[in-house]
Design an enzyme around this catalytic site. Structure first.
Site, short mmCIF file in Angstrom:
data_model
loop_
_atom_site.label_atom_id
_atom_site.label_comp_id
_atom_site.label_asym_id
_atom_site.label_seq_id
_atom_site.Cartn_x
_atom_site.Cartn_y
_atom_site.Cartn_z
N SER A 180 7.58 -3.85 -3.67
CA SER A 180 7.81 -1.70 -3.75
C SER A 180 7.09 -1.67 -2.17
O SER A 180 6.41 -2.27 -1.83
CB SER A 180 6.77 -1.38 -5.16
OG SER A 180 5.92 -1.98 -4.58
N LYS A 181 7.88 -1.11 -1.91
CA LYS A 181 7.51 -0.53 -0.31
C LYS A 181 6.25 0.31 -0.69
O LYS A 181 5.74 0.78 0.52
CB LYS A 181 8.83 0.32 0.47
CG LYS A 181 8.40 1.48 -0.84
CD LYS A 181 10.56 2.49 -0.18
CE LYS A 181 10.51 3.34 -1.03
NZ LYS A 181 11.22 4.38 -1.15
N ARG A 182 5.87 0.63 -1.48
CA ARG A 182 3.94 1.13 -1.47
C ARG A 182 3.25 -0.07 -1.18
O ARG A 182 2.30 0.63 -0.02
CB ARG A 182 4.14 1.65 -2.63
CG ARG A 182 4.67 2.85 -2.95
CD ARG A 182 3.18 3.37 -4.10
NE ARG A 182 4.07 5.53 -4.17
CZ ARG A 182 3.88 5.83 -4.49
NH1 ARG A 182 2.73 5.92 -5.47
NH2 ARG A 182 4.15 7.21 -4.54
N LYS A 183 3.95 -1.10 -1.67
CA LYS A 183 2.98 -2.40 -1.17
C LYS A 183 3.06 -3.23 -0.11
O LYS A 183 2.10 -3.97 0.78
CB LYS A 183 2.13 -3.45 -2.15
CG LYS A 183 1.88 -2.29 -3.31
CD LYS A 183 1.02 -3.17 -4.73
CE LYS A 183 0.57 -2.33 -5.78
NZ LYS A 183 0.83 -2.57 -6.82
N ASN A 184 4.08 -2.95 0.43
CA ASN A 184 4.82 -4.06 0.98
C ASN A 184 5.91 -3.96 2.39
O ASN A 184 6.51 -2.89 1.38
CB ASN A 184 5.28 -5.81 0.22
CG ASN A 184 4.28 -6.53 1.05
OD1 ASN A 184 4.52 -7.18 1.97
ND2 ASN A 184 4.66 -7.44 -0.68
#
Ligand code: GLU
Length: 504
Positions: free
Chosen positions: A253-257
Site C-alpha cells: 500500500s502507498k501508505r507504507k511503501n
C-alpha cells in the site's frame, strides 16, 4: 495450434502502480516465451474514477520499463478499440443476448432496499448477496417498469445449486458452491458495463488465451466462467498471481511503501533493475542468479515456478540491486549518458527554471536552489523542524493532514494544491506561513526555497508523498494508535466545517 495471447488490463484511476508492472511482466514473459502476443487494454468503465492523465502515465511507465505490447489503444490492432469506454455498443449487444436467453434479468431494487437486505443477512449471519427479488418479475410488470423508465441494472443469473470448479495454473482445482456466488450486476443503471461483463466479453473477442492477473480477482472467477458458459465460449486458462506485500506482509500500500512507478523513475532507479526486481517477486531463475534481464527471464520462464507465498516488495533489496546495476552493468560513458538524460529532463527543467531564475546570479547558484528537485528525500533531522510557533507534534499533525488532504486532489495542479492547503490551514486556524513551514522542510529540506506549492506540483504526488512520509519518520513517526487519533481529528475538522457550511 492457437497463438498464445495475454493481456494487461489496467484501470486508469491513479498513479501507475508497481503491481500493474509486475503483472504485466509475467504476462509479457509468458506470451514471449510462447512466441505469442501481449495486449494492453484500458478498463475505464468506471467513468468517475478513470481519467486520461492516468492512462497516459500508465502507458509511459510501461514503456519506461520496456514492456512493449503488440496491440493497444495507442497502437491499434485487429481487435480494437482497446479502451472499454469505446466499446459500449459491444457490451449492449452481449447483455441483450444474455437477457434474451434468460441468463440475465432486470433488477429494479433501490439502494435502500439492497441495504436493508444486506443488514438483515448480516444479522442472520448469512452471506450477504442479492436475494433474487427481481428474478421472476412477471412479463407485464417488467414491461410497465421499463416503459416508465424506472432506473434498473442488469444482473446475471447464478444457479443456487451445484458447484463450480475453478482451475488455475498455480493451484489445485477449487470447488465453490454456486449458492455462494452473488448475482453480479453486469450493466449499471447508466447503461455501462461492470468490470465482469466487459472483462469477459473483451477477453473473448480479443482472443486472450491466458488470463494472468492478481490474486484479488480469484473470487470473481466463478462468475466469469459462468458468463463464458452462457455465451457458449471457451474460457481462457486462468492464473492468479500472488499479491505483492509490504514488509509487514500486509497488501502493498502507498501508505507504507512507494507504489507509483513514477516514484522509482524520479528516484533514479534503472528500469532494468526495477524489472529485474519485479521478476524476483515469487519467481527465480532456475540457477538462482539474482541479476537477470527480461530476455534471461523469457529464456528460462516457467509460470509453474511462481511460488504462492506473498512476495515482499522491499525497497532496500531494490536499492542493493539497482546499485549493482549501476556499478556492474553500465560503463562510465553509459552512466554519464543515462544520468544526464535522467537529471536534465527537459520537461522538468521547463517547469523549474521560471521558479529559480529570479533568484539566480550565476549558474553555480542553480545547484543549491534546484538540487532538491532531483534529490530523493532531503537530508533533514528533527531539529530542522524547530519553529517558534510549532511544536514537533504540531508539525507532525500538519504533515499527516497535508498528506491525507493531497490524496483527495482531483488534478495535480499548483492551484489545487494551494487551495487544499489553504483550506486545511484555515480549519486548523494556523497562519499559512507557519503551516507551510514543516511542509517546506519535508519537501525542500529548508524553509528558504522556491514556493513549496510549485515545488510539490513539479515533483509530483508520488514524490511529495514519499517526502512527507520521510519527514514524519524523522519527527519520530506516527504509531498505529496515534494515526487513529489523528484520523479522528482530521475527520472532525472536516465534519465541523461541513456543518458550518450547511448552517449558512
Ligand atoms: N481492470 C482490472 C484491474 O485493474 C483487471 C483485472 C483483470 O486482469 O482481469 O485490476
Amino acid at each position: 495450434m492457437t497463438t498464445v495471447r495475454t493481456r494487461i488490463a489496467p484501470s486508469p484511476t491513479g498513479d501507475p502502480h508497481v503491481g500493474t508492472a509486475y503483472i504485466a511482466l509475467f504476462n509479457y514473459c509468458f506470451a514471449r516465451q510462447h512466441g505469442g502476443q501481449f495486449i494492453l487494454r484500458i478498463e475505464d468503465t468506471d467513468q468517475v474514477r478513470s481519467n486520461r492523465k492516468s492512462e497516459d502515465d500508465i502507458l509511459s511507465a510501461l514503456k519506461w520499463l520496456h514492456l512493449d505490447w503488440d496491440e493497444g489503444p495507442d497502437k491499434g490492432g485487429p481487435h480494437g478499440p482497446y479502451r472499454q469506454s469505446e466499446r459500449s455498443a459491444i457490451y449492449q449487444t452481449h447483455v441483450s443476448k444474455l437477457l434474451e436467453e434468460g441468463n440475465a434479468f432486470h433488477c429494479f431494487c433501490t439502494a435502500e432496499r439492497l441495504d436493508e437486505v444486506r443488514k438483515q443477512q448480516m444479522a442472520d449471519k448469512q452471506q450477504p448477496g442479492y436475494d433474487g427479488h427481481c428474478l421472476h418479475l412477471p412479463a407485464d410488470q417488467l414491461r410497465e417498469k421499463l416503459a416508465a423508465n424506472i432506473p434498473h441494472v442488469i444482473r446475471m443469473k447464478v444457479p443456487r445449486e451445484g458447484k463450480c470448479v475453478v482451475h488455475d495454473m498455480l493451484r489445485e482445482p477449487v470447488e465453490i458452491d454456486w449458492a455462494q456466488v452473488d448475482m453480479q450486476v453486469l450493466m449499471k443503471s447508466d447503461g455501462l458495463p461492470t468490470y465482469h461483463l466487459a472483462n469477459v466479453v473483451d477477453d473473448h473477442l480479443m482472443q486472450i488465451t491466458h488470463v494472468i492477473r492478481g490474486e484479488e480477482w480469484i473470487n470473481s472467477a466463478p462468475k466469469h466462467l459462468l458468463l463464458y458458459q452462457y455465451f457458449g465460449w471457451r474460457a481462457p486458462v486462468l492464473c492468479h498471481m500472488p499479491l505483492l506485500r509490504n514488509a509487514d506482509r500486509s497488501k502493498l500500500s502507498k501508505r507504507k511503501n512507494p507504489t507509483s512507478i513514477g516514484y522509482y523513475q524520479k528516484m533514479g532507479y534503472l528500469p532494468e533493475a526495477v524489472i529485474n526486481y519485479l521478476g524476483m517477486m515469487g519467481w527465480s531463475m532456475p540457477d538462482g542468479t539474482e541479476m537477470f534481464s527480461v530476455q534471461d527471464m523469457i529464456d528460462n520462464f516457467d509460470i509453474k515456478r511462481v511460488s504462492l507465498g506473498g512476495p515482499v516488495f522491499d525497497t532496500e533489496k531494490l536499492d542493493w540491486l539497482n546499485g549493482r546495476y549501476l556499478r556492474e552493468s553500465i560503463s562510465d560513458v553509459e552512466f554519464i549518458q543515462r544520468f544526464t538524460e535522467w537529471a536534465f529532463d527537459r520537461e522538468k527543467l521547463h517547469a523549474i527554471v521560471p521558479l529559480i531564475k529570479p533568484r539566480v546570479e550565476r549558474f553555480s547558484d542553480v545547484v543549491n536552489l534546484a538540487g532538491f528537485f532531483l534529490s530523493g528525500v532531503p537530508a533533514i533531522t528533527a531539529e530542522s523542524f524547530n519553529h517558534k510557533q510549532l511544536s514537533p507534534e504540531d508539525s507532525l499533525r500538519i504533515l499527516q493532514f497535508t498528506a491525507w488532504k493531497l490524496e483527495s486532489i482531483e488534478a495535480w495542479h499548483r492551484d489545487r494544491i494551494e487551495q487544499a492547503l489553504a483550506a486545511l490551514a484555515g480549519l486548523l486556524d494556523i497562519r499559512i506561513r507557519d503551516f507551510l513551514f514543516p511542509v517546506f522542510i519535508a519537501i525542500a529540506g529548508t524553509a528558504v526555497s522556491t514556493s513549496v506549492i510549485d515545488s510539490m506540483a513539479i515533483v509530483g504526488l508520488d514524490m511529495t508523498r514519499a517526502r512527507l512520509r520521510h519527514a514524519m519518520v524523522v519527527l519520530g513517526g506516527v504509531s498505529g494508535k496515534q494515526s487513529k487519533k489523528l484520523e479522528k481529528e482530521y475527520q472532525q475538522l472536516f465534519a465541523l466545517s461541513q456543518e458550518a457550511d450547511d448552517g449558512q
